[in-house]
Design a protein around this motif. Structure first.
Motif, mmCIF file in Angstrom:
data_model
loop_
_atom_site.group_PDB
_atom_site.id
_atom_site.type_symbol
_atom_site.label_atom_id
_atom_site.label_comp_id
_atom_site.label_asym_id
_atom_site.label_seq_id
_atom_site.Cartn_x
_atom_site.Cartn_y
_atom_site.Cartn_z
ATOM 1 N N UNK A 77 5.609 5.670 -2.365
ATOM 2 C CA UNK A 77 6.267 6.682 -3.188
ATOM 3 C C UNK A 77 5.391 7.148 -4.325
ATOM 4 N N UNK A 78 4.684 6.207 -4.958
ATOM 5 C CA UNK A 78 3.795 6.586 -6.074
ATOM 6 C C UNK A 78 2.592 7.372 -5.580
ATOM 7 N N UNK A 79 1.990 6.932 -4.472
ATOM 8 C CA UNK A 79 0.837 7.646 -3.937
ATOM 9 C C UNK A 79 1.220 9.043 -3.465
ATOM 10 N N UNK A 80 2.386 9.168 -2.835
ATOM 11 C CA UNK A 80 2.824 10.482 -2.357
ATOM 12 C C UNK A 80 3.169 11.402 -3.523
ATOM 13 N N UNK A 81 3.774 10.858 -4.567
ATOM 14 C CA UNK A 81 4.046 11.673 -5.756
ATOM 15 C C UNK A 81 2.753 12.185 -6.358
ATOM 16 N N UNK A 82 1.708 11.366 -6.292
ATOM 17 C CA UNK A 82 0.400 11.775 -6.787
ATOM 18 C C UNK A 82 -0.171 12.927 -5.966
ATOM 19 N N UNK B 123 10.516 -2.494 1.268
ATOM 20 C CA UNK B 123 10.832 -2.230 -0.144
ATOM 21 C C UNK B 123 9.559 -2.212 -0.985
ATOM 22 N N UNK B 124 8.711 -3.223 -0.785
ATOM 23 C CA UNK B 124 7.479 -3.313 -1.576
ATOM 24 C C UNK B 124 6.565 -2.124 -1.302
ATOM 25 N N UNK B 125 6.366 -1.802 -0.021
ATOM 26 C CA UNK B 125 5.469 -0.700 0.328
ATOM 27 C C UNK B 125 6.079 0.660 0.015
ATOM 28 N N UNK C 162 -1.221 8.373 4.659
ATOM 29 C CA UNK C 162 -0.904 7.210 3.827
ATOM 30 C C UNK C 162 -0.004 6.221 4.562
ATOM 31 N N UNK C 163 0.981 6.747 5.300
ATOM 32 C CA UNK C 163 1.891 5.869 6.049
ATOM 33 C C UNK C 163 1.126 5.062 7.094
ATOM 34 N N UNK C 164 0.230 5.723 7.809
ATOM 35 C CA UNK C 164 -0.559 5.023 8.816
ATOM 36 C C UNK C 164 -1.510 4.011 8.169
ATOM 37 N N UNK D 77 7.982 2.140 8.864
ATOM 38 C CA UNK D 77 8.910 3.258 9.025
ATOM 39 C C UNK D 77 9.842 3.374 7.822
ATOM 40 N N UNK D 78 10.422 2.250 7.412
ATOM 41 C CA UNK D 78 11.316 2.278 6.254
ATOM 42 C C UNK D 78 10.609 2.686 4.985
ATOM 43 N N UNK D 79 9.402 2.143 4.780
ATOM 44 C CA UNK D 79 8.643 2.490 3.578
ATOM 45 C C UNK D 79 8.230 3.949 3.590
ATOM 46 N N UNK D 80 7.835 4.452 4.763
ATOM 47 C CA UNK D 80 7.403 5.842 4.853
ATOM 48 C C UNK D 80 8.524 6.818 4.582
#
Length: 537
Positions: free
Chosen positions: A428-433, A421-423, A472-474, A355-358
């Motif tokens: 963030x990078x995958x979603x920006x892509x 934090x790590x995820x 991606x989150x799932x 949840x936090x990473x998403x």
């Protein structure tokens, strides 16, 4: 029905989130250790004065090369395993060989490959450590086996989703299935297979750093030693080296994928007209030069690692494996009561982390994407956000957990935040892509009809990207369940802590019980994640 299912999944998510927060003790106890802030200040100030002596820089270079070499060797073997496993676990291959009487063989192969995929590379590393000792072979195999199973799953999905018309034409002409595959389906799927292989190499860099923590050497090992001995200047030198290694790998991988016409790491690229046009062009000499360089790096990496592959077929290895197998059975069922609590900790940790990473990944992705960044303070916000995402994903989860334990009391919450934090950096990078690869035509249509930038964002960008964000989150939720093992290694709770204790004490019956429970949880989360992705499309 679709709306009802969506409402059900959203309600289930809210219930799981509230339960996870309650289980982590967010509403019940003090979470912050006030006495640890001095260590945090010392840690942050040390970033401005890293250790730069000549001898220490040579040590850093050796650790960097070792981490890089582990990643190269592990990726190479995992891609080989993934290709063979991907072909054998894809539906189109078995339909090509016409084994219709056999009970869905691709599903059987996928089920077999799901077992090594569910076990984290750290556990594989600890397992091989007991067999091979402190040999570089441990790190190489610990990356190759689980990543090979993961790659096989993705490769099989790519092959199944690749257009089959050329393959069917060759089969109907009497060409053998293997030749038809080689001359029709593989060339079509190759750009996507190659694109995912680059992404898997980026993951291998992070995995190699994590495996250093169990004594395999490299940057992860040196960072852990420096952190435990409170030598923060030295730790920051190693961290900067890891950032450089991860950043340069990410940049070169992205640049090469753009030249090949496959800009997306995880999604298939077959729907992009411009990318198809690129693939039809003549071979790029720069790409050819880089691929030759990659071959040279592969040879160098196997030489630099110096892994003793003869141990794989040595009599001592066979003897140790037989002893371990004899000590594995039967599972220790007396641990089942303890397993219930630890399984709940693992599940709660994964829900909080995902949840936090998403949420963080969605927020930062728009600032990290070039398309959106050009409409804001691109020159400042874009590189700063990308650096934050790089730093978040480059630092291994156990290191984040140890830093958080400076100011937080032990429990599953520091582990969940470390995983988040790590995820967040990865998501963030995958979603920006995803944002950067958007089809511009709907957005231009909205602008042509007089929509403002905010309206284009709300009615164009969000609807086009949000389904991929959720997917991606799932997907990362499944990864977070496996990754709870890593933070459990440093005392964050869950099944990971018990696994490391059982491996270190050679309690193989208890280890088998814990692994079975972890695999069941992973399969359960995988099933729920798959059902949610289908209903939320």
């Amino acid at each position: 029905m679709t709306l009802n299912w969506r409402s059900f999944w959203w309600l289930l998510f809210v219930i799981l989130l509230v339960w996870s927060l309650q289980f982590a003790g967010v509403f019940q106890q003090d979470l912050i250790n006030e006495g640890g802030w001095n260590l945090v200040v010392r840690f942050l100030l040390a970033a401005f004065s890293p250790e730069l002596s000549w001898e220490f820089l040579l040590l850093t270079l050796d650790a960097t090369l070792k981490t890089f070499a582990y990643a190269v060797c592990g990726t190479f073997l995992s891609v080989l395993i993934g290709f063979v496993g991907g072909v054998l676990s894809c539906e189109v291959w078995w339909r090509s060989v016409s084994l219709r009487g056999f009970p869905v063989p691709w599903l059987i192969v996928r089920a077999i490959l799901a077992i090594p995929r569910a076990i984290h590379e750290l556990i594989w590393g600890l397992f091989f450590l007991n067999i091979f000792g402190l040999d570089p072979l441990v790190a190489v195999l610990a990356i190759a086996i689980p990543f090979g199973a993961i790659t096989a799953k993705v490769f099989s999905e790519i092959l199944d989703e690749t257009p089959r018309a050329p393959l069917l034409a060759l089969l109907n002409s009497g060409v053998s299935p293997s030749q038809a595959f080689i001359y029709s389906l593989i060339p079509q799927a190759f750009p996507n297979l190659l694109s995912y292989s680059f992404y898997r190499f980026e993951c291998s860099i992070r995995a190699a750093a994590v495996l250093g923590i169990i004594g395999a050497g490299g940057l992860g090992y040196q960072i852990l030693l420096s952190l435990q001995s409170l030598r923060y200047q030295q730790m920051w030198t190693f961290l900067f080296a890891l950032l450089f290694l991860s950043g340069s790998t990410d940049f070169l991988s992205g640049w090469l994928r753009q030249r090949l016409g496959v800009p997306s790491r995880l999604d298939l690229n077959v729907l992009h007209l411009k990318q198809r046009q690129k693939l039809g062009q003549e071979h790029d000499p720069v790409v050819t030069f880089l691929l030759v360089g990659a071959l040279i790096l592969l040879i160098f990496s196997f030489w630099y690692v110096k892994a003793d592959f003869t141990k794989l077929w040595s009599p001592r290895t066979a003897q140790l494996l037989i002893e371990i197998l004899q000590n594995l059975f039967p599972p220790d069922v007396s641990l089942l009561n303890q397993m219930f609590t630890l399984s709940a900790q693992t599940l709660a940790m994964s829900v909080l982390a995902t949840t936090g990473a998403g949420l963080g990944g969605i927020l930062l992705s728009f600032f990290a994407a070039r398309k959106i960044g050009e409409r804001s303070l691109r020159s400042v916000v874009l590189p700063l956000t990308r650096f934050l995402l790089l730093f978040a994903r480059a630092v291994p989860e156990p290191i984040w957990a140890l830093i958080l334990l400076f100011v937080m009391f032990p429990g599953i919450l520091p582990g969940a935040i470390a995983l988040a934090i790590h995820n967040l950096g990865i998501l963030g990078r995958l979603m920006a892509e995803v944002i950067e690869n958007l089809d511009d035509r709907p957005l231009r249509s909205l602008q042509a009809n007089g929509a403002s930038d905010s309206q284009v964002f709300l009615y164009g960008v969000i609807p086009l990207t949000f389904p991929r964000f959720l997917a991606y989150i799932l997907y990362r939720w499944e990864v977070c369940v496996r990754a709870t093992v890593i933070v459990g290694f440093v005392g964050a709770g869950g099944l990971g802590r018990l696994l490391t204790e059982q491996l270190s004490s050679f309690d193989y019956k208890g280890l088998l019980t814990t692994l079975i429970v972890l695999i069941v949880i992973t399969f359960f989360v995988d099933l729920i994640s798959t059902l949610m992705r289908r209903s939320l499309r």
